[in-house]
Write a protein that holds these residues in place. Structure first.
Motif: not given
Length: 537
Positions: A50-69
């Motif tokens: 599940q993602v987290l909303l932090h303030g009005k303009d921030k979102l914090i996200a977590l994953h466990g798969k391979e990164n894009i870069d």
């Protein structure tokens, strides 16, 4: 697919939700209309936390798969997200990333936000504290061997964290360290640790913990006064500016019909009223559709009722309704019923795969099959084969039948590519039971949830050899039943007896017919042909 739970919010006066997807994106979606607002590519695989909303303009996200870069797995990321509702769907640029923290691998466990601190239970068993403003790790505390699904929760100044192997840890956090207040090992009746797979719930002075073996309650026997949440006032609806068809998708069997309601919505997506007069319905092929097809059913252009004849073909397509210059669409299918058969010979191979093969898409009414299967030529016959161009689809299960069906015979000819050292798994889904020829183990297996139903018999499987597979689920009056199947080399006489018969105390009473493939590391293909679906005699 994704295990991520949505987080709801407001964006420019519109009700929206934020969620991770199975394709590795974090998305914002209009909660009232379902229209996509924006997306951000976070990982190569599914975002299950599940993602987290932090303030009005921030979102914090977590994953466990391979990164894009990078080839590494897992990351905690903070994004700067739009604060105004866009006129068109946005694809957020990688530059919106404010910070990243690679100390984290989150399979499906979700983070929590307490003021300006983020806490996660890591895949390798650590409770981790992070500064939400900078992304810096403040501390890590090893509390268990590993973590898979369970998430922590915060209450009364403490973090309550269940761990996969059966421990439940209560921690008092500070900026410098984690102070362990309690560490309980929860045991099952045989002395082994129970599997903690869910987040705890705090209610009325008690903590509830759901495990695979049961529900536990910790806390005081005294009842506390509960506060009633404040009701949110619903704004008055404005004039109708858009349409919504309910249901947005439909599925009918031959001989069935589907009726629709058309709602008028205001500019925020709030429902104003149901519209019944002045509607014009038509079958519709979207200009961008890769498969140009219409559903094999009769459409009443005034009421929108769609009716499939008893002999309707398995098919899929869209419908469109217009009203005073506005329009909306719904899509649906006629799924397979008793008497369905498919040998693919009538399908023209007018496309070319990335490997240069002459191919075509599977039937459009097969759910989710277009990106996972090809129709191609094999052994001088047209067959269906799983695609190997995306390792994410090395395992696939796709349905084509009526989910209300029961007591039917599903059969097909099946084959796995490979050699003596490596083969794949191919099979059928009958009434929610998976019946497969497991090539690498040389068995015929029946399973549902592997912890509840999993049984097999020895069956020698040769690579590049066709076998006939026949399946049936028998239901008894007391709710019990039997899953049975037979397999034999194609071309030989069908055996009189079932190859495997698996008794089930509580049998699934109904379920769709489907196909299954598992090609480990997307190496060896499987093939199916001559699929037949008939009522049991």
């Amino acid at each position: 697919s994704s295990f991520s739970m949505p987080v709801f919010g407001q964006l420019g006066g519109q009700a929206v939700f934020y969620v991770g997807t199975g394709c590795g994106n974090v998305v914002c979606v209009n909660a009232r209309t379902g229209k996509p607002v924006w997306r951000f590519q976070l990982s190569q695989g599914g975002v299950n936390s599940q993602v987290l909303l932090h303030g009005k303009d921030k979102l914090i996200a977590l994953h466990g798969k391979e990164n894009i870069d990078a080839t590494s797995k897992g990351r905690l990321v903070c994004l700067k997200i739009p604060t105004e509702y866009p006129k068109e769907q946005l694809v957020l640029d990688p530059k919106v990333e404010i910070w990243r923290n690679d100390d984290h691998i989150g399979f499906t466990s979700s983070p929590i936000l307490v003021k300006d601190r983020v806490y996660t239970t890591n895949f390798t068993g650590e409770l981790i504290a992070v500064d939400a403003e900078s992304g810096k790790t403040l501390w890590q505390d090893k509390q268990a061997p590993d973590q898979i699904h369970a998430s922590p929760i915060y209450g009364d100044g403490k973090i309550y964290a269940p761990w996969f192997e059966g421990s439940f840890v209560i921690t008092k956090p500070s900026d410098k360290k984690a102070e362990i207040l309690s560490h309980a090992d929860i045991k099952s009746s045989d002395g082994s640790g129970v599997k903690c797979l869910a987040a705890p719930t705090i209610l009325n002075g008690k903590v509830y913990l759901s495990t695979r073996d049961g529900l536990y309650c910790f806390g005081s026997n005294k009842s506390l006064t509960q506060q009633t949440p404040a009701k949110i006032a619903k704004p008055d609806a404005g004039p109708i500016s858009q349409l919504q068809i309910v249901p947005a998708e439909f599925a009918i069997a031959p001989g069935q019909k589907q009726e629709f309601q058309v709602w008028g919505l205001d500019e925020t997506g709030s429902r104003v009223s149901i519209i019944t007069d002045g509607l014009n319905w038509q079958k519709f092929i979207p200009p961008t559709a890769k498969v140009k097809a219409e559903v094999d059913a009769t459409l009443d252009t005034k009421t929108g009722t769609v009716s499939a004849a008893n002999n309707a073909m398995i098919s899929a397509g869209a419908l469109k309704v217009t009203y005073k210059g506005m329009s909306a669409t719904t899509r649906g299918r006629v799924h397979a019923g008793s008497g369905y058969s498919e040998n693919f010979e009538a399908v023209p191979l007018k496309m070319e795969s990335p490997a240069g093969e002459k191919v075509n898409f599977p039937p459009l009414a097969w759910l989710g099959a277009r990106i996972k299967w090809y129709i191609l030529e094999k052994d001088e016959s047209k067959v269906i084969a799983n695609r190997l161009d995306n390792v994410l689809f090395q395992r696939t299960m796709n349905f084509f039948g009526d989910p209300e069906m029961s007591d039917y015979i599903l059969s097909a000819d099946v084959m796995t590519d490979g050699n003596r050292r490596i083969k794949s798994t191919v099979g059928l889904v009958n009434q929610r039971y998976l019946i497969t020829l497991v090539g690498n183990q040389n068995i015929l297996e029946v399973s549902s949830n592997h912890e509840r139903v999993k049984s097999s018999v020895k069956f020698p499987i040769k690579a590049n050899t066709w076998y006939s597979l026949k399946t049936h689920v028998k239901s008894n009056a007391d709710g019990s039943g039997e899953v049975r199947a037979k397999a034999w080399p194609r071309g030989e006489e069908e055996p009189t007896e079932w190859t495997i018969e698996v008794p089930v105390k509580r049998v699934h009473p109904k379920g769709s017919a489907g196909v299954f493939a598992f090609s480990p590391q997307a190496q060896k293909r499987v093939f199916l042909d001559n699929i037949k679906l008939n009522a049991a005699k």
